[in-house]
Design a protein around this motif. Structure first.
Motif, PDB file in Angstrom:
ATOM      1  N   VAL A 191      -3.696 -11.461   4.353  1.00 21.59           N
ATOM      2  CA  VAL A 191      -3.982 -12.687   3.596  1.00 21.59           C
ATOM      3  C   VAL A 191      -5.419 -13.129   3.890  1.00 21.59           C
ATOM      4  CG1 VAL A 191      -3.263 -15.058   3.162  1.00 21.59           C
ATOM      5  CG2 VAL A 191      -1.551 -13.324   3.785  1.00 21.59           C
ATOM      6  N   PRO A 192      -6.326 -12.969   2.913  1.00 22.66           N
ATOM      7  CA  PRO A 192      -7.703 -13.415   3.136  1.00 22.66           C
ATOM      8  C   PRO A 192      -7.777 -14.935   3.202  1.00 22.66           C
ATOM      9  CG  PRO A 192      -7.423 -12.611   0.888  1.00 22.66           C
ATOM     10  CD  PRO A 192      -6.119 -12.379   1.605  1.00 22.66           C
ATOM     11  N   SER A 193      -8.635 -15.432   4.086  1.00 26.23           N
ATOM     12  CA  SER A 193      -8.669 -16.883   4.333  1.00 26.23           C
ATOM     13  C   SER A 193      -9.369 -17.675   3.238  1.00 26.23           C
ATOM     14  CB  SER A 193      -9.323 -17.179   5.681  1.00 26.23           C
ATOM     15  OG  SER A 193     -10.643 -16.698   5.693  1.00 26.23           O
ATOM     16  N   VAL A 216       3.374 -10.673   7.238  1.00 20.62           N
ATOM     17  CA  VAL A 216       2.381 -11.424   6.463  1.00 20.62           C
ATOM     18  C   VAL A 216       1.441 -12.054   7.485  1.00 20.62           C
ATOM     19  CG1 VAL A 216       2.001 -13.338   4.856  1.00 20.62           C
ATOM     20  CG2 VAL A 216       4.044 -11.891   4.619  1.00 20.62           C
ATOM     21  N   THR A 217       0.138 -11.711   7.394  1.00 19.60           N
ATOM     22  CA  THR A 217      -0.797 -12.170   8.415  1.00 19.60           C
ATOM     23  C   THR A 217      -2.185 -12.454   7.848  1.00 19.60           C
ATOM     24  OG1 THR A 217      -1.761 -11.661  10.578  1.00 19.60           O
ATOM     25  CG2 THR A 217      -1.441  -9.803   9.082  1.00 19.60           C
ATOM     26  N   GLY A 218      -2.819 -13.420   8.449  1.00 15.41           N
ATOM     27  CA  GLY A 218      -4.220 -13.695   8.166  1.00 15.41           C
ATOM     28  C   GLY A 218      -5.122 -13.043   9.191  1.00 15.41           C
ATOM     29  N   ASN A 219      -4.540 -12.372  10.157  1.00 10.96           N
ATOM     30  CA  ASN A 219      -5.279 -11.682  11.209  1.00 10.96           C
ATOM     31  C   ASN A 219      -5.668 -10.297  10.683  1.00 10.96           C
ATOM     32  OD1 ASN A 219      -6.302 -10.673  13.561  1.00 10.96           O
ATOM     33  ND2 ASN A 219      -4.513 -11.141  14.806  1.00 10.96           N
ATOM     34  N   VAL A 220      -6.549 -10.313   9.714  1.00  9.62           N
ATOM     35  CA  VAL A 220      -6.872  -9.138   8.914  1.00  9.62           C
ATOM     36  C   VAL A 220      -7.425  -7.981   9.752  1.00  9.62           C
ATOM     37  CG1 VAL A 220      -8.404  -8.333   7.077  1.00  9.62           C
ATOM     38  CG2 VAL A 220      -7.194 -10.507   6.827  1.00  9.62           C
ATOM     39  N   GLY A 221      -8.459  -8.229  10.532  1.00  6.27           N
ATOM     40  CA  GLY A 221      -9.102  -7.147  11.277  1.00  6.27           C
ATOM     41  C   GLY A 221      -8.175  -6.468  12.261  1.00  6.27           C
ATOM     42  N   ASP A 222      -7.468  -7.256  13.036  1.00  7.40           N
ATOM     43  CA  ASP A 222      -6.597  -6.675  14.056  1.00  7.40           C
ATOM     44  C   ASP A 222      -5.437  -5.894  13.446  1.00  7.40           C
ATOM     45  OD1 ASP A 222      -8.207  -7.707  16.031  1.00  7.40           O
ATOM     46  OD2 ASP A 222      -6.896  -9.404  16.478  1.00  7.40           O
ATOM     47  N   PHE A 223      -4.822  -6.424  12.391  1.00  7.61           N
ATOM     48  CA  PHE A 223      -3.670  -5.729  11.814  1.00  7.61           C
ATOM     49  C   PHE A 223      -4.086  -4.515  10.997  1.00  7.61           C
ATOM     50  CE2 PHE A 223      -1.127  -9.144  13.342  1.00  7.61           C
ATOM     51  CZ  PHE A 223       0.131  -8.586  13.502  1.00  7.61           C
ATOM     52  N   ALA A 224      -5.255  -4.547  10.350  1.00  5.46           N
ATOM     53  CA  ALA A 224      -5.742  -3.357   9.641  1.00  5.46           C
ATOM     54  C   ALA A 224      -6.006  -2.238  10.652  1.00  5.46           C
ATOM     55  CB  ALA A 224      -6.994  -3.692   8.848  1.00  5.46           C
ATOM     56  N   ARG A 225      -6.600  -2.584  11.773  1.00  2.00           N
ATOM     57  CA  ARG A 225      -6.871  -1.601  12.831  1.00  2.00           C
ATOM     58  C   ARG A 225      -5.547  -1.066  13.412  1.00  2.00           C
ATOM     59  NH1 ARG A 225     -10.650  -4.097  14.686  1.00  2.00           N
ATOM     60  NH2 ARG A 225      -9.563  -5.635  15.937  1.00  2.00           N
ATOM     61  N   LEU A 226      -4.618  -1.952  13.712  1.00  2.00           N
ATOM     62  CA  LEU A 226      -3.329  -1.543  14.270  1.00  2.00           C
ATOM     63  C   LEU A 226      -2.568  -0.650  13.284  1.00  2.00           C
ATOM     64  CD1 LEU A 226      -1.342  -1.763  16.605  1.00  2.00           C
ATOM     65  CD2 LEU A 226      -0.546  -3.921  15.643  1.00  2.00           C
ATOM     66  N   HIS A 227      -2.635  -0.980  12.022  1.00  2.77           N
ATOM     67  CA  HIS A 227      -2.002  -0.165  10.971  1.00  2.77           C
ATOM     68  C   HIS A 227      -2.521   1.277  11.058  1.00  2.77           C
ATOM     69  CE1 HIS A 227      -0.803   1.117   6.925  1.00  2.77           C
ATOM     70  NE2 HIS A 227      -2.063   1.430   6.703  1.00  2.77           N
ATOM     71  N   ASP A 281      -2.337 -25.878   1.365  1.00  2.00           N
ATOM     72  CA  ASP A 281      -1.867 -25.449   0.056  1.00  2.00           C
ATOM     73  C   ASP A 281      -0.776 -24.393   0.204  1.00  2.00           C
ATOM     74  OD1 ASP A 281      -1.557 -25.197  -2.621  1.00  2.00           O
ATOM     75  OD2 ASP A 281      -3.554 -24.407  -3.033  1.00  2.00           O
ATOM     76  N   VAL A 282       0.300 -24.779   0.824  1.00  2.00           N
ATOM     77  CA  VAL A 282       1.425 -23.867   1.060  1.00  2.00           C
ATOM     78  C   VAL A 282       1.973 -23.342  -0.256  1.00  2.00           C
ATOM     79  CG1 VAL A 282       3.799 -23.778   1.885  1.00  2.00           C
ATOM     80  CG2 VAL A 282       2.040 -24.831   3.294  1.00  2.00           C
ATOM     81  N   GLY A 283       2.026 -24.205  -1.265  1.00  2.98           N
ATOM     82  CA  GLY A 283       2.579 -23.797  -2.555  1.00  2.98           C
ATOM     83  C   GLY A 283       1.814 -22.657  -3.193  1.00  2.98           C
ATOM     84  N   HIS A 284       0.496 -22.675  -3.080  1.00  2.00           N
ATOM     85  CA  HIS A 284      -0.340 -21.620  -3.665  1.00  2.00           C
ATOM     86  C   HIS A 284      -0.049 -20.272  -2.997  1.00  2.00           C
ATOM     87  CE1 HIS A 284      -3.794 -19.538  -5.279  1.00  2.00           C
ATOM     88  NE2 HIS A 284      -4.374 -19.454  -4.089  1.00  2.00           N
ATOM     89  N   MET A 285       0.021 -20.273  -1.680  1.00  2.00           N
ATOM     90  CA  MET A 285       0.289 -19.024  -0.969  1.00  2.00           C
ATOM     91  C   MET A 285       1.721 -18.547  -1.202  1.00  2.00           C
ATOM     92  SD  MET A 285      -0.507 -18.070   2.926  1.00  2.00           S
ATOM     93  CE  MET A 285       0.206 -16.651   3.694  1.00  2.00           C
ATOM     94  N   ALA A 286       2.664 -19.474  -1.207  1.00  3.80           N
ATOM     95  CA  ALA A 286       4.062 -19.099  -1.470  1.00  3.80           C
ATOM     96  C   ALA A 286       4.194 -18.486  -2.861  1.00  3.80           C
ATOM     97  CB  ALA A 286       4.976 -20.308  -1.321  1.00  3.80           C
ATOM     98  N   ALA A 287       3.510 -19.056  -3.836  1.00  2.04           N
ATOM     99  CA  ALA A 287       3.567 -18.528  -5.200  1.00  2.04           C
ATOM    100  C   ALA A 287       2.955 -17.126  -5.273  1.00  2.04           C
ATOM    101  CB  ALA A 287       2.860 -19.481  -6.163  1.00  2.04           C
ATOM    102  N   ALA A 288       1.824 -16.926  -4.599  1.00  4.14           N
ATOM    103  CA  ALA A 288       1.176 -15.612  -4.606  1.00  4.14           C
ATOM    104  C   ALA A 288       2.055 -14.558  -3.934  1.00  4.14           C
ATOM    105  CB  ALA A 288      -0.189 -15.691  -3.924  1.00  4.14           C
ATOM    106  N   LEU A 289       2.662 -14.905  -2.806  1.00  7.83           N
ATOM    107  CA  LEU A 289       3.574 -13.969  -2.137  1.00  7.83           C
ATOM    108  C   LEU A 289       4.800 -13.699  -2.996  1.00  7.83           C
ATOM    109  CD1 LEU A 289       3.292 -15.249   1.528  1.00  7.83           C
ATOM    110  CD2 LEU A 289       2.807 -12.909   0.758  1.00  7.83           C
ATOM    111  N   ASP A 290       5.340 -14.724  -3.606  1.00 11.05           N
ATOM    112  CA  ASP A 290       6.501 -14.555  -4.480  1.00 11.05           C
ATOM    113  C   ASP A 290       6.160 -13.625  -5.646  1.00 11.05           C
ATOM    114  OD1 ASP A 290       9.199 -15.167  -5.413  1.00 11.05           O
ATOM    115  OD2 ASP A 290       8.194 -16.335  -6.981  1.00 11.05           O
ATOM    116  N   ASP A 291       4.988 -13.813  -6.256  1.00 10.75           N
ATOM    117  CA  ASP A 291       4.570 -12.935  -7.359  1.00 10.75           C
ATOM    118  C   ASP A 291       4.492 -11.486  -6.896  1.00 10.75           C
ATOM    119  OD1 ASP A 291       4.398 -15.064  -9.103  1.00 10.75           O
ATOM    120  OD2 ASP A 291       2.203 -15.210  -9.005  1.00 10.75           O
ATOM    121  N   PHE A 292       3.862 -11.261  -5.744  1.00 13.96           N
ATOM    122  CA  PHE A 292       3.735  -9.907  -5.223  1.00 13.96           C
ATOM    123  C   PHE A 292       5.105  -9.291  -4.938  1.00 13.96           C
ATOM    124  CE2 PHE A 292       3.649  -7.321  -1.298  1.00 13.96           C
ATOM    125  CZ  PHE A 292       3.049  -6.189  -1.819  1.00 13.96           C
ATOM    126  N   LEU A 293       5.969 -10.043  -4.284  1.00 16.93           N
ATOM    127  CA  LEU A 293       7.279  -9.516  -3.900  1.00 16.93           C
ATOM    128  C   LEU A 293       8.206  -9.325  -5.095  1.00 16.93           C
ATOM    129  CD1 LEU A 293       7.735 -11.704  -0.729  1.00 16.93           C
ATOM    130  CD2 LEU A 293       7.281  -9.242  -0.774  1.00 16.93           C
TER     131      LEU A 293
END
Length: 119
Positions: free
Chosen positions: A80-82, A53-64, A91-103
């Motif tokens: 994870v878009p910023s 799980v990363t907010g380092n979008v450009g680097d990890f998309a390229r590495l992928h 807002d840790v709760g918002h991100m945790a909820a979004a990840l939980d929904d996805f997973l």
């Protein structure tokens, strides 16, 4: 699913995800892992079968793309878009909820080496 939170996410998010039943490791929680480069993060995720799980979008998309081009695989990357998920723990709760929904209910079977934008 097992998660590996990139270094920009701290123990509060990891704890919130563990409270929701997800086996989560935050790089920021482990002094020996801090400062690891992106490729090292992805290789650690592969060894431990964890989704990055990363907010380092450009680097990890390229590495992928580079890894797939060479035939290597990984358990998956959640980008994870910023804008909707600002860093800094406000807002840790918002991100945790979004990840939980996805997973908890992914959009169908997740392919090997998937790349997903959190929304």
């Amino acid at each position: 699913m097992r998660l590996l939170l990139d270094e920009m996410y701290g123990p509060a998010l990891a704890s919130a995800l563990r409270d929701r039943g997800h086996a989560t490791l935050a790089i920021a929680e482990e002094p020996r892992l801090r400062g690891m480069d992106d490729r090292g993060v992805l290789l650690l995720a592969e060894r431990e079968q964890r989704i990055v799980v990363t907010g380092n979008v450009g680097d990890f998309a390229r590495l992928h793309g580079q890894l797939l081009d060479t035939g290597l695989r990984h358990p998956g990357i959640v980008l994870v878009p910023s804008r909707p998920f600002p860093r800094g723990g406000r807002d840790v709760g918002h991100m945790a909820a979004a990840l939980d929904d996805f997973l908890s209910s992914p959009p169908g079977p997740l392919p090997e080496s998937f790349l997903w934008w959190l929304s």
